[in-house]
Design a protein around this motif. Structure first.
Motif, PDB file in Angstrom:
ATOM      1  N   LEU A   1       0.815  -1.224   0.000  1.00 14.56           N
ATOM      2  CA  LEU A   1       0.000   0.000   0.000  1.00 14.56           C
ATOM      3  C   LEU A   1       0.845   1.270   0.000  1.00 14.56           C
ATOM      4  CD1 LEU A   1      -1.587  -2.008   2.479  1.00 14.56           C
ATOM      5  CD2 LEU A   1      -3.334  -0.435   1.674  1.00 14.56           C
TER       6      LEU A   1
ATOM      7  N   ASN B   1     -12.720   6.027  -3.862  1.00 17.64           N
ATOM      8  CA  ASN B   1     -12.324   6.907  -2.747  1.00 17.64           C
ATOM      9  C   ASN B   1     -12.708   6.315  -1.396  1.00 17.64           C
ATOM     10  OD1 ASN B   1     -12.408   8.731  -5.113  1.00 17.64           O
ATOM     11  ND2 ASN B   1     -11.927  10.284  -3.588  1.00 17.64           N
ATOM     12  N   ASN B   2     -11.747   6.283  -0.495  1.00 18.00           N
ATOM     13  CA  ASN B   2     -11.993   5.805   0.871  1.00 18.00           C
ATOM     14  C   ASN B   2     -12.259   6.991   1.790  1.00 18.00           C
ATOM     15  OD1 ASN B   2     -10.127   2.803   1.573  1.00 18.00           O
ATOM     16  ND2 ASN B   2     -10.893   3.465  -0.407  1.00 18.00           N
TER      17      ASN B   2
HETATM   18  P1  NAD Z   1      -1.567   7.468   2.762  1.00 21.13           P
HETATM   19  O1  NAD Z   1      -0.927   8.601   2.025  1.00 21.13           O
HETATM   20  O2  NAD Z   1      -2.466   7.756   3.909  1.00 21.13           O
HETATM   21  O3  NAD Z   1      -0.447   6.456   3.306  1.00 21.13           O
HETATM   22  C1  NAD Z   1       0.663   6.098   2.542  1.00 21.13           C
HETATM   23  C2  NAD Z   1       1.680   5.458   3.474  1.00 21.13           C
HETATM   24  O4  NAD Z   1       2.814   5.067   2.680  1.00 21.13           O
HETATM   25  C3  NAD Z   1       2.190   6.396   4.566  1.00 21.13           C
HETATM   26  O5  NAD Z   1       2.197   5.744   5.809  1.00 21.13           O
HETATM   27  C4  NAD Z   1       3.606   6.743   4.118  1.00 21.13           C
HETATM   28  O6  NAD Z   1       4.481   7.004   5.206  1.00 21.13           O
HETATM   29  C5  NAD Z   1       3.999   5.481   3.365  1.00 21.13           C
HETATM   30  N1  NAD Z   1       5.045   5.753   2.351  1.00 21.13           N
HETATM   31  C6  NAD Z   1       5.042   6.749   1.431  1.00 21.13           C
HETATM   32  N2  NAD Z   1       6.182   6.687   0.710  1.00 21.13           N
HETATM   33  C7  NAD Z   1       6.894   5.632   1.174  1.00 21.13           C
HETATM   34  C8  NAD Z   1       8.139   5.067   0.828  1.00 21.13           C
HETATM   35  N3  NAD Z   1       8.898   5.593  -0.148  1.00 21.13           N
HETATM   36  N4  NAD Z   1       8.561   3.970   1.497  1.00 21.13           N
HETATM   37  C9  NAD Z   1       7.800   3.423   2.492  1.00 21.13           C
HETATM   38  N5  NAD Z   1       6.623   3.939   2.875  1.00 21.13           N
HETATM   39  C10 NAD Z   1       6.171   5.024   2.226  1.00 21.13           C
HETATM   40  O7  NAD Z   1      -2.319   6.638   1.630  1.00 21.13           O
HETATM   41  P2  NAD Z   1      -3.684   5.817   1.697  1.00 21.13           P
HETATM   42  O8  NAD Z   1      -4.802   6.735   1.396  1.00 21.13           O
HETATM   43  O9  NAD Z   1      -3.700   5.001   2.925  1.00 21.13           O
HETATM   44  O10 NAD Z   1      -3.492   4.881   0.425  1.00 21.13           O
HETATM   45  C11 NAD Z   1      -2.842   3.620   0.557  1.00 21.13           C
HETATM   46  C12 NAD Z   1      -2.827   2.933  -0.811  1.00 21.13           C
HETATM   47  O11 NAD Z   1      -4.156   2.776  -1.275  1.00 21.13           O
HETATM   48  C13 NAD Z   1      -2.081   3.725  -1.883  1.00 21.13           C
HETATM   49  O12 NAD Z   1      -1.358   2.821  -2.676  1.00 21.13           O
HETATM   50  C14 NAD Z   1      -3.187   4.384  -2.682  1.00 21.13           C
HETATM   51  O13 NAD Z   1      -2.792   4.584  -4.027  1.00 21.13           O
HETATM   52  C15 NAD Z   1      -4.290   3.352  -2.572  1.00 21.13           C
HETATM   53  N6  NAD Z   1      -5.666   3.876  -2.660  1.00 21.13           N
HETATM   54  C16 NAD Z   1      -6.070   4.910  -1.867  1.00 21.13           C
HETATM   55  C17 NAD Z   1      -7.394   5.356  -1.928  1.00 21.13           C
HETATM   56  C18 NAD Z   1      -7.903   6.467  -1.046  1.00 21.13           C
HETATM   57  O14 NAD Z   1      -9.063   6.897  -1.191  1.00 21.13           O
HETATM   58  N7  NAD Z   1      -7.139   6.954  -0.090  1.00 21.13           N
HETATM   59  C19 NAD Z   1      -8.285   4.758  -2.826  1.00 21.13           C
HETATM   60  C20 NAD Z   1      -7.827   3.692  -3.617  1.00 21.13           C
HETATM   61  C21 NAD Z   1      -6.524   3.255  -3.527  1.00 21.13           C
END
Ligand code: NAD
Ligand code: TYD
Length: 354
Positions: free
Chosen positions: A86, A189-190
């Motif tokens: 993720l 979207n979450n």
């Molecule tokens: P977020 O931005 O809240 O969390 C991302 C996490 O990744 C953070 O804890 C950050 O510290 C870590 N991170 C970032 N760069 C990093 C690196 N180089 N090495 C290690 N860790 C790293 O994101 P989220 O909203 O929880 O999304 C998580 C995943 O779900 C993502 O891949 C996103 O594309 C996908 N997604 C999100 C949504 C949404 O609505 N938020 C919807 C569909 C898919």
């Protein structure tokens, strides 16, 4: 005593969605050792996991997936059975300002993980699984109606979605070329507890609380399909365990809202909870300059996941929103911590020119 049978790496487990996935897996599967790898960027926050951090089947490793040497060593150290990936840069507006951060983490970081899995699982991939978590934004914008299916062509429009599309392609390429056992999901979207207040709902919750303007891009007509984060986590659980290798699953909430309508509803809910006269918070709505290249509509058809693997969202949206607002109101110190320091600079830069 419980014997540890499987080592599962969850990347980005200190972020919004990742923390809910970590909590679910740590609590539900005592025979899994969950290794949470996170770089703790501005979006990563170990406060999200305080309640489970002392569990014996949980371990946190701070590290950056863009560092190939580190990633390879990690795979060597833990003899991983599975990866749920993720970690990402996840915010469209930031990708417009700094695309390279997105290429580094979302593309290069993903390839580093794929390479490490490929090398480490070379001796036999029986029971192994690399699960890549992606977004519906890779499909582009639904300007003429319809829904995203797993077969919809990719048409990403922002640096964020282009970087995620790129990583999806690479994950599939490693399956086709090297037979890496992968599975992918693309979610809408979450919303829910622990979401960083750069995203629409927590940003508005925080601003309503402080009676600050609610910035709505353009006319607020853009449509998103909203899913409660714990329902995303249960979908990830189902797909990780039952998804067909090489397949993609769309995850959605069957729950489309125009931005202006969702913010108006949020205002009503918060007026009630804060004891304000009905209509008070909606006065804060302010239309601001639109996002560059703003996708008009996303909508997921999640029937493959529901028909083949039996997953459905558990919550009605009104209930999910209620829970979300309650969580933010009860956890003001969380919000204060994440909005101190660098957040203020981000906010001023992002919204002062709109
Ligand atoms: P977020 O931005 O809240 O969390 C991302 C996490 O990744 C953070 O804890 C950050 O510290 C870590 N991170 C970032 N760069 C990093 C690196 N180089 N090495 C290690 N860790 C790293 O994101 P989220 O909203 O929880 O999304 C998580 C995943 O779900 C993502 O891949 C996103 O594309 C996908 N997604 C999100 C949504 C949404 O609505 N938020 C919807 C569909 C898919
Ligand atoms: P966001 O939460 O950033 O998610 P995404 O861009 O991945 O869909 O934005 C959700 C919608 O809300 C999107 O159409 C952009 C819009 N939006 C605003 O109108 N104002 C804001 O301050 C933000 C952050 C988003």
């Amino acid at each position: 005593m419980i014997s540890i049978m499987k080592n599962i790496l969850i990347t980005g487990g200190a972020g919004f969605i990742g923390s809910h996935v970590v909590r679910l897996f740590v609590s539900k599967y005592p025979n899994y050792r969950i290794i949470n790898l996170d770089a703790l960027t501005y979006a990563g926050n170990l406060e999200n996991l305080r309640d489970i951090e002392h569990q014996s089947n949980y371990e946190f490793v701070k590290g950056d997936i863009t560092n190939a040497t580190f990633v390879n060593e990690l795979f060597g150290k833990y003899q991983l059975d599975g990866v749920i990936h993720l970690a990402a840069e996840s915010h469209v507006d930031r990708s417009i300002e700094s695309p390279m951060d997105f290429i580094m983490t979302n593309v290069i970081g993903t390839v580093n993980l794929l390479n490490a899995a490929r090398t480490s699982w070379d001796q036999g991939e029986e029971g192994k699984r690399f699960y890549h978590i992606s977004t519906d934004e890779v499909y582009g914008s639904l300007d003429d109606g319809g829904f995203f299916l797993e077969t919809t062509s990719y048409d990403p429009q922002s640096p964020y979605s282009a970087s995620k599309a790129s990583s999806d392609h690479l994950v599939r390429a490693y399956h086709n070329t090297y037979k890496l056992p992968v599975v992918i999901s693309n979610c809408s979207n979450n919303y829910g507890p622990n979401q960083f207040p750069e995203k629409l709902l927590p940003l508005c919750i925080n601003n309503i609380r402080h009676s600050r303007p609610l910035p709505i891009y353009g006319k607020g007509e853009n449509v998103r399909d909203w899913l409660y984060v714990e329902d995303h986590a249960t979908a990830i659980d189902v797909i990780y365990h039952k998804g067909k290798l090489g397949d993609t699953y769309n995850i959605g909430g069957f729950n489309e809202w125009q931005n202006i309508d969702i913010v108006r509803l949020l205002c009503e809910v918060m007026d009630q909870k804060l004891g304000r006269p009905l209509g008070e918070s909606a006065k804060l709505i302010t239309f601001v300059k639109d996002r560059a290249g703003h996708d008009l509509r996303y909508a997921i058809d999640a029937s493959k996941l529901s028909n083949e693997l039996g997953w459905k969202p558990s919550l009605q949206f009104e209930e999910g929103l209620d829970r979300t607002v309650d969580w933010y109101l009860a956890n003001n110190s969380w919000m204060e911590h994440v909005t101190s320091g660098a957040y203020k600079n981000y906010y001023d830069q992002q919204y002062s020119e709109r």
